[in-house]
Design a protein around this motif. Structure first.
Motif, PDB file in Angstrom:
ATOM      1  N   LEU A 259      64.224  -9.932  34.120  1.00  0.00           N
ATOM      2  CA  LEU A 259      62.922  -9.380  34.523  1.00  0.00           C
ATOM      3  C   LEU A 259      62.005 -10.449  35.097  1.00  0.00           C
ATOM      4  O   LEU A 259      61.253 -10.199  36.038  1.00  0.00           O
ATOM      5  CB  LEU A 259      62.261  -8.676  33.345  1.00  0.00           C
ATOM      6  CG  LEU A 259      62.929  -7.363  32.911  1.00  0.00           C
ATOM      7  CD1 LEU A 259      62.267  -6.830  31.646  1.00  0.00           C
ATOM      8  CD2 LEU A 259      62.871  -6.344  34.028  1.00  0.00           C
ATOM      9  N   THR A 260      62.056 -11.655  34.542  1.00  0.00           N
ATOM     10  CA  THR A 260      61.260 -12.759  35.077  1.00  0.00           C
ATOM     11  C   THR A 260      61.709 -13.115  36.484  1.00  0.00           C
ATOM     12  O   THR A 260      60.884 -13.316  37.381  1.00  0.00           O
ATOM     13  CB  THR A 260      61.371 -13.998  34.160  1.00  0.00           C
ATOM     14  OG1 THR A 260      60.921 -13.631  32.859  1.00  0.00           O
ATOM     15  CG2 THR A 260      60.543 -15.145  34.694  1.00  0.00           C
ATOM     16  N   ALA A 261      63.027 -13.169  36.705  1.00  0.00           N
ATOM     17  CA  ALA A 261      63.549 -13.487  38.032  1.00  0.00           C
ATOM     18  C   ALA A 261      63.182 -12.403  39.043  1.00  0.00           C
ATOM     19  O   ALA A 261      62.826 -12.700  40.184  1.00  0.00           O
ATOM     20  CB  ALA A 261      65.059 -13.656  37.971  1.00  0.00           C
ATOM     21  N   ILE A 262      63.244 -11.151  38.633  1.00  0.00           N
ATOM     22  CA  ILE A 262      62.906 -10.059  39.542  1.00  0.00           C
ATOM     23  C   ILE A 262      61.423 -10.072  39.893  1.00  0.00           C
ATOM     24  O   ILE A 262      61.049  -9.899  41.049  1.00  0.00           O
ATOM     25  CB  ILE A 262      63.308  -8.696  38.928  1.00  0.00           C
ATOM     26  CG1 ILE A 262      64.827  -8.554  38.927  1.00  0.00           C
ATOM     27  CG2 ILE A 262      62.667  -7.541  39.684  1.00  0.00           C
ATOM     28  CD1 ILE A 262      65.318  -7.328  38.205  1.00  0.00           C
ATOM     29  N   SER A 263      60.571 -10.294  38.916  1.00  0.00           N
ATOM     30  CA  SER A 263      59.134 -10.272  39.197  1.00  0.00           C
ATOM     31  C   SER A 263      58.726 -11.423  40.108  1.00  0.00           C
ATOM     32  O   SER A 263      57.775 -11.299  40.870  1.00  0.00           O
ATOM     33  CB  SER A 263      58.323 -10.309  37.906  1.00  0.00           C
ATOM     34  OG  SER A 263      58.460 -11.555  37.270  1.00  0.00           O
ATOM     35  N   ASP A 264      59.438 -12.538  40.070  1.00  0.00           N
ATOM     36  CA  ASP A 264      59.134 -13.656  40.957  1.00  0.00           C
ATOM     37  C   ASP A 264      59.515 -13.358  42.397  1.00  0.00           C
ATOM     38  O   ASP A 264      58.953 -13.928  43.324  1.00  0.00           O
ATOM     39  CB  ASP A 264      59.855 -14.927  40.499  1.00  0.00           C
ATOM     40  CG  ASP A 264      59.242 -15.518  39.242  1.00  0.00           C
ATOM     41  OD1 ASP A 264      58.100 -15.129  38.894  1.00  0.00           O
ATOM     42  OD2 ASP A 264      59.903 -16.359  38.602  1.00  0.00           O
ATOM     43  N   SER A 265      60.490 -12.474  42.605  1.00  0.00           N
ATOM     44  CA  SER A 265      60.944 -12.200  43.960  1.00  0.00           C
ATOM     45  C   SER A 265      60.364 -10.911  44.545  1.00  0.00           C
ATOM     46  O   SER A 265      60.675 -10.577  45.676  1.00  0.00           O
ATOM     47  CB  SER A 265      62.472 -12.129  43.987  1.00  0.00           C
ATOM     48  OG  SER A 265      62.924 -11.029  43.237  1.00  0.00           O
ATOM     49  N   LEU A 266      59.548 -10.192  43.809  1.00  0.00           N
ATOM     50  CA  LEU A 266      58.941  -8.966  44.331  1.00  0.00           C
ATOM     51  C   LEU A 266      57.930  -9.291  45.418  1.00  0.00           C
ATOM     52  O   LEU A 266      57.147 -10.231  45.297  1.00  0.00           O
ATOM     53  CB  LEU A 266      58.225  -8.201  43.223  1.00  0.00           C
ATOM     54  CG  LEU A 266      59.092  -7.407  42.257  1.00  0.00           C
ATOM     55  CD1 LEU A 266      58.204  -6.737  41.223  1.00  0.00           C
ATOM     56  CD2 LEU A 266      59.918  -6.370  42.964  1.00  0.00           C
ATOM     57  N   VAL A 267      57.960  -8.518  46.476  1.00  0.00           N
ATOM     58  CA  VAL A 267      56.990  -8.660  47.552  1.00  0.00           C
ATOM     59  C   VAL A 267      56.345  -7.295  47.736  1.00  0.00           C
ATOM     60  O   VAL A 267      57.020  -6.319  48.049  1.00  0.00           O
ATOM     61  CB  VAL A 267      57.665  -9.118  48.866  1.00  0.00           C
ATOM     62  CG1 VAL A 267      56.635  -9.232  49.972  1.00  0.00           C
ATOM     63  CG2 VAL A 267      58.391 -10.432  48.676  1.00  0.00           C
ATOM     64  N   TYR A 268      55.039  -7.198  47.530  1.00  0.00           N
ATOM     65  CA  TYR A 268      54.319  -5.938  47.601  1.00  0.00           C
ATOM     66  C   TYR A 268      53.920  -5.626  49.034  1.00  0.00           C
ATOM     67  O   TYR A 268      53.606  -6.518  49.808  1.00  0.00           O
ATOM     68  CB  TYR A 268      53.088  -5.983  46.708  1.00  0.00           C
ATOM     69  CG  TYR A 268      53.442  -6.149  45.257  1.00  0.00           C
ATOM     70  CD1 TYR A 268      53.787  -5.044  44.490  1.00  0.00           C
ATOM     71  CD2 TYR A 268      53.456  -7.391  44.656  1.00  0.00           C
ATOM     72  CE1 TYR A 268      54.127  -5.187  43.166  1.00  0.00           C
ATOM     73  CE2 TYR A 268      53.794  -7.546  43.329  1.00  0.00           C
ATOM     74  CZ  TYR A 268      54.126  -6.436  42.589  1.00  0.00           C
ATOM     75  OH  TYR A 268      54.478  -6.576  41.286  1.00  0.00           O
ATOM     76  N   PHE A 269      53.900  -4.344  49.389  1.00  0.00           N
ATOM     77  CA  PHE A 269      53.533  -3.898  50.726  1.00  0.00           C
ATOM     78  C   PHE A 269      52.144  -3.276  50.704  1.00  0.00           C
ATOM     79  O   PHE A 269      51.843  -2.451  49.849  1.00  0.00           O
ATOM     80  CB  PHE A 269      54.540  -2.859  51.238  1.00  0.00           C
ATOM     81  CG  PHE A 269      54.201  -2.359  52.610  1.00  0.00           C
ATOM     82  CD1 PHE A 269      54.641  -3.023  53.728  1.00  0.00           C
ATOM     83  CD2 PHE A 269      53.424  -1.233  52.785  1.00  0.00           C
ATOM     84  CE1 PHE A 269      54.320  -2.572  54.998  1.00  0.00           C
ATOM     85  CE2 PHE A 269      53.088  -0.771  54.033  1.00  0.00           C
ATOM     86  CZ  PHE A 269      53.549  -1.452  55.149  1.00  0.00           C
TER      87      PHE A 269
ATOM     88  N   ALA B 246      67.136 -11.720  25.297  1.00  0.00           N
ATOM     89  CA  ALA B 246      66.871 -12.937  26.070  1.00  0.00           C
ATOM     90  C   ALA B 246      67.369 -12.783  27.503  1.00  0.00           C
ATOM     91  O   ALA B 246      66.678 -13.170  28.459  1.00  0.00           O
ATOM     92  CB  ALA B 246      67.525 -14.145  25.407  1.00  0.00           C
ATOM     93  N   ALA B 247      68.553 -12.202  27.684  1.00  0.00           N
ATOM     94  CA  ALA B 247      69.090 -11.990  29.030  1.00  0.00           C
ATOM     95  C   ALA B 247      68.196 -11.032  29.813  1.00  0.00           C
ATOM     96  O   ALA B 247      67.919 -11.251  30.993  1.00  0.00           O
ATOM     97  CB  ALA B 247      70.517 -11.460  28.942  1.00  0.00           C
ATOM     98  N   SER B 248      67.739  -9.975  29.164  1.00  0.00           N
ATOM     99  CA  SER B 248      66.839  -9.021  29.832  1.00  0.00           C
ATOM    100  C   SER B 248      65.538  -9.686  30.246  1.00  0.00           C
ATOM    101  O   SER B 248      65.028  -9.448  31.346  1.00  0.00           O
ATOM    102  CB  SER B 248      66.531  -7.843  28.910  1.00  0.00           C
ATOM    103  OG  SER B 248      67.704  -7.137  28.596  1.00  0.00           O
ATOM    104  N   ALA B 249      64.980 -10.519  29.381  1.00  0.00           N
ATOM    105  CA  ALA B 249      63.741 -11.224  29.711  1.00  0.00           C
ATOM    106  C   ALA B 249      63.942 -12.149  30.905  1.00  0.00           C
ATOM    107  O   ALA B 249      63.087 -12.214  31.794  1.00  0.00           O
ATOM    108  CB  ALA B 249      63.253 -12.013  28.500  1.00  0.00           C
TER     109      ALA B 249
END
Length: 146
Positions: free
Chosen positions: A26-36, A20-23
């Protein structure tokens, strides 16, 4: 309940908590990713609406149009160009022919709506992704040695 069963339940409970902590992480990280991307990367490829991304390249000559509250210009990788609209104060180093990285979202009309504009600080600095894209397109010019 035997001692073995209790230990097994604690291990299973720990694994569930770890999952649950890993999920959540990962959800928090994917929301903050900015693609170049470069303008050539975006040609003919529809982008998800509302997804934050960065566009890098050069400000095309004779493309800057100031309209009181906003500025419209074209970011190019010398192969393709992408119109950008920005409402805010531009960096002092912003000018035509200058390397920039703009962060924001793609509009429905194909114009990039910038939330932030970053300009390179001198001729020696170029973001690695922008330099790689210019080298790939054959438009790279080596910086002059002082």
């Amino acid at each position: 309940m035997t001692r073995k069963q209790r230990r097994l339940y604690f291990v299973l409970l720990g694994l569930v908590a770890l999952g649950a902590a890993s999920a959540l992480i990962l959800t928090a990280i994917s929301d903050s990713l900015v693609y170049f991307y470069t303008p050539s990367d975006l040609v003919g490829k529809p982008q998800p609406e509302g997804r934050r991304m960065r566009i890098g390249g050069l400000v095309q000559d004779h493309s800057v149009i100031r309209d009181g509250k906003s500025v419209t210009f074209v970011v190019t990788d010398l192969t393709h160009g992408l119109p950008v609209t920005y409402a805010g104060i531009l960096p002092d180093l912003f000018r035509e022919g200058q390397g920039v990285v703009v962060e924001g979202k793609m509009g429905t009309d194909g114009t990039f709506l910038a939330a932030e504009v970053l300009a390179k600080h001198d001729e020696k600095y170029m973001p690695k992704d922008v330099a790689d894209a210019l080298k790939k397109s054959g438009q790279w010019k080596e910086p002059k040695a002082n």
